[in-house]
Design an enzyme around this catalytic site. Sequence first.
Site, PDB file in Angstrom:
ATOM      1  N   ASP A   1     -17.581  34.494  -9.623  1.00  0.00           N
ATOM      2  CA  ASP A   1     -18.402  33.282  -9.723  1.00  0.00           C
ATOM      3  C   ASP A   1     -17.492  32.068  -9.564  1.00  0.00           C
ATOM      4  OD1 ASP A   1     -21.477  32.866 -11.087  1.00  0.00           O
ATOM      5  OD2 ASP A   1     -20.192  31.084 -10.986  1.00  0.00           O
TER       6      ASP A   1
ATOM      7  N   ASN B   1     -24.775  37.486  -3.741  1.00  0.00           N
ATOM      8  CA  ASN B   1     -25.912  36.983  -4.527  1.00  0.00           C
ATOM      9  C   ASN B   1     -25.854  35.488  -4.806  1.00  0.00           C
ATOM     10  OD1 ASN B   1     -28.097  37.063  -6.718  1.00  0.00           O
ATOM     11  ND2 ASN B   1     -26.272  36.468  -7.868  1.00  0.00           N
TER      12      ASN B   1
ATOM     13  N   TYR C   1     -34.108  24.859   1.817  1.00  0.00           N
ATOM     14  CA  TYR C   1     -33.712  26.074   1.093  1.00  0.00           C
ATOM     15  C   TYR C   1     -34.261  27.315   1.800  1.00  0.00           C
ATOM     16  CZ  TYR C   1     -33.557  29.633  -2.557  1.00  0.00           C
ATOM     17  OH  TYR C   1     -33.338  30.797  -3.256  1.00  0.00           O
TER      18      TYR C   1
ATOM     19  N   THR D   1     -34.226  31.242 -14.157  1.00  0.00           N
ATOM     20  CA  THR D   1     -32.769  31.330 -14.335  1.00  0.00           C
ATOM     21  C   THR D   1     -32.244  29.897 -14.426  1.00  0.00           C
ATOM     22  OG1 THR D   1     -32.359  31.230 -11.965  1.00  0.00           O
ATOM     23  CG2 THR D   1     -32.683  33.429 -12.903  1.00  0.00           C
TER      24      THR D   1
HETATM   25  N1  LIG Z   1     -34.355  31.740  -9.461  1.00  0.00           N
HETATM   26  C1  LIG Z   1     -35.227  31.850  -8.464  1.00  0.00           C
HETATM   27  O1  LIG Z   1     -36.416  31.506  -8.590  1.00  0.00           O
HETATM   28  C2  LIG Z   1     -34.799  32.433  -7.146  1.00  0.00           C
HETATM   29  C3  LIG Z   1     -35.788  32.844  -6.232  1.00  0.00           C
HETATM   30  C4  LIG Z   1     -35.400  33.412  -5.019  1.00  0.00           C
HETATM   31  C5  LIG Z   1     -34.057  33.580  -4.740  1.00  0.00           C
HETATM   32  N2  LIG Z   1     -33.104  33.166  -5.648  1.00  0.00           N
HETATM   33  C6  LIG Z   1     -31.707  33.394  -5.306  1.00  0.00           C
HETATM   34  O2  LIG Z   1     -31.146  34.263  -6.272  1.00  0.00           O
HETATM   35  C7  LIG Z   1     -29.719  34.111  -6.257  1.00  0.00           C
HETATM   36  C8  LIG Z   1     -29.216  34.028  -7.679  1.00  0.00           C
HETATM   37  O3  LIG Z   1     -29.721  32.839  -8.255  1.00  0.00           O
HETATM   38  P1  LIG Z   1     -30.138  32.754  -9.798  1.00  0.00           P
HETATM   39  O4  LIG Z   1     -31.606  32.526  -9.822  1.00  0.00           O
HETATM   40  O5  LIG Z   1     -29.566  33.891 -10.551  1.00  0.00           O
HETATM   41  O6  LIG Z   1     -29.447  31.357 -10.173  1.00  0.00           O
HETATM   42  P2  LIG Z   1     -28.334  30.966 -11.252  1.00  0.00           P
HETATM   43  O7  LIG Z   1     -28.115  29.514 -11.026  1.00  0.00           O
HETATM   44  O8  LIG Z   1     -28.747  31.427 -12.618  1.00  0.00           O
HETATM   45  O9  LIG Z   1     -27.038  31.793 -10.804  1.00  0.00           O
HETATM   46  C9  LIG Z   1     -26.320  31.476  -9.643  1.00  0.00           C
HETATM   47  C10 LIG Z   1     -24.841  31.712  -9.914  1.00  0.00           C
HETATM   48  O10 LIG Z   1     -24.140  31.455  -8.675  1.00  0.00           O
HETATM   49  C11 LIG Z   1     -22.968  30.726  -8.997  1.00  0.00           C
HETATM   50  N3  LIG Z   1     -22.531  29.973  -7.815  1.00  0.00           N
HETATM   51  C12 LIG Z   1     -23.043  28.818  -7.331  1.00  0.00           C
HETATM   52  N4  LIG Z   1     -22.338  28.408  -6.261  1.00  0.00           N
HETATM   53  C13 LIG Z   1     -21.362  29.331  -6.066  1.00  0.00           C
HETATM   54  C14 LIG Z   1     -20.320  29.448  -5.131  1.00  0.00           C
HETATM   55  N5  LIG Z   1     -20.111  28.522  -4.194  1.00  0.00           N
HETATM   56  N6  LIG Z   1     -19.500  30.532  -5.205  1.00  0.00           N
HETATM   57  C15 LIG Z   1     -19.685  31.463  -6.180  1.00  0.00           C
HETATM   58  N7  LIG Z   1     -20.639  31.382  -7.117  1.00  0.00           N
HETATM   59  C16 LIG Z   1     -21.478  30.331  -7.046  1.00  0.00           C
HETATM   60  C17 LIG Z   1     -23.362  29.830 -10.155  1.00  0.00           C
HETATM   61  O11 LIG Z   1     -22.203  29.373 -10.872  1.00  0.00           O
HETATM   62  C18 LIG Z   1     -24.256  30.757 -10.964  1.00  0.00           C
HETATM   63  O12 LIG Z   1     -23.517  31.497 -11.918  1.00  0.00           O
HETATM   64  C19 LIG Z   1     -29.444  32.881  -5.404  1.00  0.00           C
HETATM   65  O13 LIG Z   1     -29.022  33.295  -4.114  1.00  0.00           O
HETATM   66  C20 LIG Z   1     -30.795  32.183  -5.331  1.00  0.00           C
HETATM   67  O14 LIG Z   1     -30.910  31.396  -4.167  1.00  0.00           O
HETATM   68  C21 LIG Z   1     -33.449  32.612  -6.841  1.00  0.00           C
END
Ligand SMILES: NC(=O)c1ccc[n+]([C@@H]2O[C@H](COP(=O)([O-])OP(=O)(O)OC[C@H]3O[C@@H](n4cnc5c(N)ncnc54)[C@H](O)[C@@H]3O)[C@@H](O)[C@H]2O)c1
Length: 266
Positions: free
Chosen positions: A38, A91, A163, A198
């Site tokens: 991360d 991810n 996005y 999240t």
């Molecule tokens: N939460 C939703 O509704 C949703 C829906 C569809 C897709 N997603 C996708 O799910 C994935 C996970 O997101 P989440 O919901 O767990 O969000 P989250 O914000 O809880 O977790 C994302 C993590 O990625 C880390 N991160 C951010 N930029 C980074 C980088 N440049 N390098 C390494 N780490 C980095 C952050 O520090 C964080 O720990 C993402 O790709 C997001 O786009 C989320």
Amino acid sequence: MDGLVQGKVALITGAGSGVGRAAVLLFCEHGAKVIAADIDGTSAEETARLAAAAGGEAVAVTCNVADPTSVDAAVAKAVEAFGRLDVVYNNAGITISPIPGKGLRSLVECDPEEMKRVEDVNINGVVYGCQAAIRQFEAQGGGGAIVSTASVAGLMGYGGVLYGTTKGAVVQLTRALAIEVADKGIRVNAVCPAGMLTRYAGMDPDGEHRGRVLEGMGKAHPLGRAIDPRDTASAAMFLCSDLASNITGVNLPVDGGLYAGRKVGG
Ligand SMILES: NC(=O)c1ccc[n+]([C@@H]2O[C@H](COP(=O)([O-])OP(=O)(O)OC[C@H]3O[C@@H](n4cnc5c(N)ncnc54)[C@H](O)[C@@H]3O)[C@@H](O)[C@H]2O)c1
């Protein structure tokens, strides 16, 4: 009984929160050895600590997926710590910041600097992860699985335009790359979740309104409940497991039926 990913070595990005943390814990529970990567090294360490407390084996690394050198270093760490690499789970992802009190930003309201940052993480970050994975898998003689977290917003018009465009790129990369590397025995798939509570987009999964927010999210999905980060992590783990050994190029919705369509009439 052996776990679903028993003995596999997996690099999981965005491991400090949400889906990434759920995936590290789940992969460990099912027998994998995990590099928890991360950009926020402290949160990655906390994830590794939680995995260890549950009897798993995880090593934390600070890694910025938008920097190819940093991604290569995370892969090198996996090989140093565990001797090989079997899975890369791309991810990590971010979104365009919402407008306080108003919500999602329309395309014309997006700032070019922020657009570039989101594209760098969501598209280039996945590309760098795939490049590093393929180089390592080839060095090991082929095989290996890549999975990425795209989004249902990459499959249909849903939420922010920019996005969704970055996630659509991941969907297409998944298909095209799966074909390119199939003869090396490398599989490439993605999971496409709908709304999860999240830290993403400035949400607070531990906030006082958690129950109400989850209820609201659930109403958007035919199955009636919000997507849990563990739902998404489970789908990703299945795609990395030997149970999916003949599955590649798939973008699997984890969306409670949202992408399937809408009930019309009674
Ligand atoms: N939460 C939703 O509704 C949703 C829906 C569809 C897709 N997603 C996708 O799910 C994935 C996970 O997101 P989440 O919901 O767990 O969000 P989250 O914000 O809880 O977790 C994302 C993590 O990625 C880390 N991160 C951010 N930029 C980074 C980088 N440049 N390098 C390494 N780490 C980095 C952050 O520090 C964080 O720990 C993402 O790709 C997001 O786009 C989320």
